[in-house]
Enzyme design. Structure first.
Site, PDB file in Angstrom:
ATOM      1  N   TYR A 179      36.602  29.970  54.504  1.00 54.03           N
ATOM      2  CA  TYR A 179      36.392  28.940  53.471  1.00 54.03           C
ATOM      3  C   TYR A 179      36.297  27.565  54.121  1.00 54.03           C
ATOM      4  O   TYR A 179      35.411  26.775  53.797  1.00 54.03           O
ATOM      5  CB  TYR A 179      37.554  29.009  52.483  1.00 54.03           C
ATOM      6  CG  TYR A 179      37.413  28.147  51.243  1.00 54.03           C
ATOM      7  CD1 TYR A 179      36.527  28.506  50.223  1.00 54.03           C
ATOM      8  CD2 TYR A 179      38.179  27.002  51.065  1.00 54.03           C
ATOM      9  CE1 TYR A 179      36.417  27.732  49.075  1.00 54.03           C
ATOM     10  CE2 TYR A 179      38.073  26.231  49.921  1.00 54.03           C
ATOM     11  CZ  TYR A 179      37.194  26.597  48.923  1.00 54.03           C
ATOM     12  OH  TYR A 179      37.087  25.827  47.787  1.00 54.03           O
ATOM     13  N   SER A 219      35.272  20.585  49.423  1.00 53.14           N
ATOM     14  CA  SER A 219      36.673  20.774  49.053  1.00 53.14           C
ATOM     15  C   SER A 219      37.499  19.799  49.888  1.00 53.14           C
ATOM     16  O   SER A 219      37.004  19.267  50.888  1.00 53.14           O
ATOM     17  CB  SER A 219      37.084  22.207  49.396  1.00 53.14           C
ATOM     18  OG  SER A 219      38.483  22.375  49.269  1.00 53.14           O
TER      19      SER A 219
HETATM   20  N1  LIG Z   1      39.714  25.037  42.160  1.00 51.31           N
HETATM   21  C1  LIG Z   1      39.986  24.310  43.222  1.00 51.31           C
HETATM   22  O1  LIG Z   1      41.146  23.931  43.475  1.00 51.31           O
HETATM   23  C2  LIG Z   1      38.877  23.875  44.153  1.00 51.31           C
HETATM   24  C3  LIG Z   1      39.217  22.985  45.168  1.00 51.31           C
HETATM   25  C4  LIG Z   1      38.223  22.571  46.042  1.00 51.31           C
HETATM   26  C5  LIG Z   1      36.923  23.029  45.885  1.00 51.31           C
HETATM   27  N2  LIG Z   1      36.625  23.897  44.888  1.00 51.31           N
HETATM   28  C6  LIG Z   1      35.224  24.334  44.779  1.00 51.31           C
HETATM   29  O2  LIG Z   1      34.755  24.119  43.468  1.00 51.31           O
HETATM   30  C7  LIG Z   1      33.678  25.020  43.191  1.00 51.31           C
HETATM   31  C8  LIG Z   1      33.919  25.662  41.844  1.00 51.31           C
HETATM   32  O3  LIG Z   1      35.059  26.503  41.931  1.00 51.31           O
HETATM   33  P1  LIG Z   1      36.128  26.669  40.749  1.00 51.31           P
HETATM   34  O4  LIG Z   1      37.422  26.225  41.277  1.00 51.31           O
HETATM   35  O5  LIG Z   1      35.592  26.092  39.503  1.00 51.31           O
HETATM   36  O6  LIG Z   1      36.208  28.272  40.697  1.00 51.31           O
HETATM   37  P2  LIG Z   1      35.832  29.332  39.549  1.00 51.31           P
HETATM   38  O7  LIG Z   1      36.053  30.666  40.165  1.00 51.31           O
HETATM   39  O8  LIG Z   1      36.549  28.997  38.289  1.00 51.31           O
HETATM   40  O9  LIG Z   1      34.258  29.076  39.328  1.00 51.31           O
HETATM   41  C9  LIG Z   1      33.297  29.430  40.303  1.00 51.31           C
HETATM   42  C10 LIG Z   1      32.042  29.908  39.580  1.00 51.31           C
HETATM   43  O10 LIG Z   1      31.069  30.241  40.584  1.00 51.31           O
HETATM   44  C11 LIG Z   1      30.430  31.462  40.170  1.00 51.31           C
HETATM   45  N3  LIG Z   1      29.883  32.178  41.320  1.00 51.31           N
HETATM   46  C12 LIG Z   1      30.565  32.822  42.301  1.00 51.31           C
HETATM   47  N4  LIG Z   1      29.685  33.398  43.153  1.00 51.31           N
HETATM   48  C13 LIG Z   1      28.442  33.108  42.700  1.00 51.31           C
HETATM   49  C14 LIG Z   1      27.135  33.417  43.160  1.00 51.31           C
HETATM   50  N5  LIG Z   1      26.925  34.171  44.251  1.00 51.31           N
HETATM   51  N6  LIG Z   1      26.077  32.936  42.456  1.00 51.31           N
HETATM   52  C15 LIG Z   1      26.269  32.199  41.334  1.00 51.31           C
HETATM   53  N7  LIG Z   1      27.493  31.881  40.851  1.00 51.31           N
HETATM   54  C16 LIG Z   1      28.561  32.326  41.535  1.00 51.31           C
HETATM   55  C17 LIG Z   1      31.541  32.257  39.498  1.00 51.31           C
HETATM   56  O11 LIG Z   1      31.022  33.273  38.661  1.00 51.31           O
HETATM   57  C18 LIG Z   1      32.289  31.169  38.740  1.00 51.31           C
HETATM   58  O12 LIG Z   1      31.762  30.993  37.439  1.00 51.31           O
HETATM   59  C19 LIG Z   1      33.649  26.002  44.362  1.00 51.31           C
HETATM   60  O13 LIG Z   1      32.622  25.627  45.254  1.00 51.31           O
HETATM   61  C20 LIG Z   1      35.016  25.818  45.008  1.00 51.31           C
HETATM   62  O14 LIG Z   1      34.995  26.151  46.360  1.00 51.31           O
HETATM   63  C21 LIG Z   1      37.575  24.332  44.022  1.00 51.31           C
END
Ligand SMILES: NC(=O)c1ccc[n+]([C@@H]2O[C@H](COP(=O)([O-])OP(=O)(O)OC[C@H]3O[C@@H](n4cnc5c(N)ncnc54)[C@H](O)[C@@H]3O)[C@@H](O)[C@H]2O)c1
Length: 282
Positions: A154, A141
């Site tokens: 986080y 991130s």
């Molecule tokens: N959205 C943002 O602004 C952002 C920014 C930086 C990093 N991220 C990172 O991107 C990645 C994806 O997040 P996102 O924003 O798409 O969120 P999201 O919540 O839309 O998707 C995350 C997915 O991970 C799945 N998940 C959660 N726990 C799990 C587990 N124990 N086993 C298997 N699957 C699991 C959820 O069911 C979901 O489908 C994450 O690692 C998040 O930290 C997101």
């Protein structure tokens, strides 16, 4: 260049957000997909969209925090010929100040975000090494580059992902195994809606944090997927997503000790659980 077409790509957390966006982009460019998540319905929806564009996909219900389950998943993928590209994307967020943060919540984040990424890397690396080439992509991130109030758990997980991934990249130097670390800025996904807050946090404060985040997050998951797949194709070691991520990355390098003075006023605090004065809202 990492070839995408015809390759077998594994994407964890593909039922939603960035994982879904990346899986769809990989399918569009001719990769075969093996997607996993805990969310059966979301996973089926991603698979439906991949098939609708003529792509090939298999789905797996796997908890990335369950080491045995991740190894069993990798074994199944080996029977399909082994993964060429592995994207450890599944993740969760947790919002609480350090003095309020429970060990249980801290471990929940570390088990999914950090250990999930370690298991996904170590379980799939042998099959990639056997092939002699491939690509491992770990999603950190921009909060793996700077730290923010109310996100210590986080931040810890995402900084650790960066450390682990960069070490692996150095170890793979001179081989045909590429390693990328992804640093998204704000991406409009369900991450804050799915986050854990302190139990005492009111539903309205949770909704406020989620809608504050929706306003801040300017990049769509589809765009994030395109940037990730472009980064993979170009073998980029660091994949920053969004202008916000690029500016924050620069700011951290220019002002490593004082970026916080500039940043933590209204905007980031809206995403966190604190008011502008730094007092916990809940
Ligand atoms: N959205 C943002 O602004 C952002 C920014 C930086 C990093 N991220 C990172 O991107 C990645 C994806 O997040 P996102 O924003 O798409 O969120 P999201 O919540 O839309 O998707 C995350 C997915 O991970 C799945 N998940 C959660 N726990 C799990 C587990 N124990 N086993 C298997 N699957 C699991 C959820 O069911 C979901 O489908 C994450 O690692 C998040 O930290 C997101």
């Amino acid at each position: 260049m990492t070839e995408i077409s015809g390759k077998l790509a594994v994407v964890t957390g593909a039922a939603s957000g960035i994982g879904r966006g990346t899986a769809l982009e990989l399918a569009k460019r001719g990769a075969r997909l093996a997607i996993s998540d805990l969310d059966r319905a979301g996973l089926a929806e991603t698979a439906k969209r991949i098939e609708a564009m003529g792509g090939t996909v298999t789905t797996y219900l796997v908890d990335v925090a369950d080491r045995d389950a991740v190894y069993a998943f990798a074994q199944e993928i080996e029977t399909l010929g082994g993964a060429d590209i592995v994207i450890n994307n599944a993740g969760v967020a947790q919002i609480a100040r350090v003095d309020e943060l429970t060990y249980e919540d801290f471990e929940w984040v570390m088990n999914i975000d950090f250990w999930g990424m370690v298991y996904g890397t170590k379980a799939f690396l042998p099959q990639i090494q056997k092939k002699g080439e491939g690509h491992i992509v770990n999603v950190s991130s921009i909060f793996g580059i700077i730290s923010v109030p109310s996100q210590a758990a986080y931040n810890s997980a995402k900084f650790a992902i960066r450390g682990f991934t960069e070490a692996l990249r150095h170890e793979m130097k001179g081989t045909r195994i590429k390693v990328s670390c992804v640093h998204p800025g704000g991406i409009k996904t369900n991450i804050v809606r799915n986050a854990r807050f302190l139990q005492s946090t009111q539903a309205t404060a949770r909704e406020e944090a989620a809608s504050g985040f929706d306003k801040l997050a300017r990049t769509t998951p589809e765009k994030a997927g395109q940037v990730i797949v472009n980064g993979i194709a170009k073998n980029k070691p660091r994949i920053l997503i969004g202008t916000d991520a690029k500016i924050i990355d620069l700011l951290q390098r220019l002002l490593p000790g004082s970026y916080g003075k500039i940043m933590f006023r209204r905007e980031i605090d809206a995403f966190s659980n604190t008011s502008e004065t730094g007092e916990a809202k809940a």
